[in-house]
Write a protein that holds these residues in place. Structure first.
Motif, PDB file in Angstrom:
ATOM      1  N   GLY A  66       0.817  -1.214   0.000  1.00  0.00           N
ATOM      2  CA  GLY A  66       0.000   0.000   0.000  1.00  0.00           C
ATOM      3  C   GLY A  66       0.848   1.261   0.000  1.00  0.00           C
ATOM      4  N   TYR A  67       0.175   2.380  -0.161  1.00  0.00           N
ATOM      5  CA  TYR A  67       0.858   3.665  -0.269  1.00  0.00           C
ATOM      6  C   TYR A  67      -0.081   4.769   0.186  1.00  0.00           C
ATOM      7  CZ  TYR A  67      -2.075   4.020  -4.362  1.00  0.00           C
ATOM      8  OH  TYR A  67      -3.159   4.059  -5.193  1.00  0.00           O
ATOM      9  N   ALA A  68       0.495   5.920   0.460  1.00  0.00           N
ATOM     10  CA  ALA A  68      -0.301   7.091   0.829  1.00  0.00           C
ATOM     11  C   ALA A  68      -0.917   7.701  -0.423  1.00  0.00           C
ATOM     12  CB  ALA A  68       0.595   8.106   1.526  1.00  0.00           C
ATOM     13  N   ASP A  69      -2.021   8.371  -0.239  1.00  0.00           N
ATOM     14  CA  ASP A  69      -2.692   8.996  -1.373  1.00  0.00           C
ATOM     15  C   ASP A  69      -2.076  10.322  -1.789  1.00  0.00           C
ATOM     16  OD1 ASP A  69      -4.534   6.959  -1.692  1.00  0.00           O
ATOM     17  OD2 ASP A  69      -5.948   7.851  -0.284  1.00  0.00           O
ATOM     18  N   LYS A  70      -1.231  10.894  -0.967  1.00  0.00           N
ATOM     19  CA  LYS A  70      -0.657  12.206  -1.283  1.00  0.00           C
ATOM     20  C   LYS A  70       0.412  12.079  -2.365  1.00  0.00           C
ATOM     21  CE  LYS A  70       1.465  16.254   0.590  1.00  0.00           C
ATOM     22  NZ  LYS A  70       2.465  16.762   1.469  1.00  0.00           N
ATOM     23  N   ASN A  71       0.213  12.800  -3.452  1.00  0.00           N
ATOM     24  CA  ASN A  71       1.161  12.782  -4.566  1.00  0.00           C
ATOM     25  C   ASN A  71       1.972  14.082  -4.554  1.00  0.00           C
ATOM     26  OD1 ASN A  71       2.542  12.747  -6.964  1.00  0.00           O
ATOM     27  ND2 ASN A  71       0.757  12.586  -8.261  1.00  0.00           N
ATOM     28  N   PRO A  72       3.259  14.004  -4.231  1.00  0.00           N
ATOM     29  CA  PRO A  72       4.066  15.214  -4.179  1.00  0.00           C
ATOM     30  C   PRO A  72       4.673  15.624  -5.530  1.00  0.00           C
ATOM     31  CG  PRO A  72       5.370  13.364  -3.466  1.00  0.00           C
ATOM     32  CD  PRO A  72       3.976  12.839  -3.757  1.00  0.00           C
ATOM     33  N   PHE A  73       4.439  14.842  -6.568  1.00  0.00           N
ATOM     34  CA  PHE A  73       5.108  15.069  -7.844  1.00  0.00           C
ATOM     35  C   PHE A  73       4.139  15.581  -8.919  1.00  0.00           C
ATOM     36  CE2 PHE A  73       7.498  11.470  -5.896  1.00  0.00           C
ATOM     37  CZ  PHE A  73       8.659  12.181  -5.617  1.00  0.00           C
TER      38      PHE A  73
END
Length: 123
Positions: A66-73
């Motif tokens: 899994g991963y966080a939903d926040k996309n920093p790119f």
């Protein structure tokens, strides 16, 4: 991964001959769902990997965690095949960006690859 035996030793990739040193590795990675070809018949073993491809292979190798939903790119979009892998990699400090972007289509240098591996496996 210890050079495990592979069940399926027949490939549809016309550019990966049985005499190639990487034949069994391609069979294994395909069987495990770690890689895909560019098509059913093309693997392109001599192509340089991109940053997006490398992080995707690592993510798949680890079972698509899994991963966080926040996309920093700003250069990564939900429709990209590497979207989930990049977000996982960023959240787990496996990958970082370059100049505020991820640069998924840029070549992944040997230095970057070994750093990604170190961050995943060295504990």
């Amino acid at each position: 991964m210890g050079q495990p035996e592979v069940e399926k030793k027949e490939l549809t990739f016309k550019d990966v001959g049985k005499d190639k040193y990487y034949y069994n590795a391609v069979c294994w990675a395909l069987e495990e769902g770690i890689i895909n070809g560019y098509s059913e018949e093309i693997f392109a073993p001599d192509n340089v990997c991109t940053r997006g491809q490398v992080v995707t292979m690592l993510w798949r190798l680890l079972g698509k965690p899994g991963y966080a939903d926040k996309n920093p790119f700003p250069d990564i979009y939900e429709q990209d095949y590497f979207y989930e892998a990049v977000l996982w990699g960023y959240q787990n400090k496996v990958v970082t960006g370059t100049n505020g972007k991820f640069a998924p289509y840029e070549p992944c240098t040997r230095g970057q690859i070994v750093t990604f591996l170190y961050r995943v496996f060295a504990e």
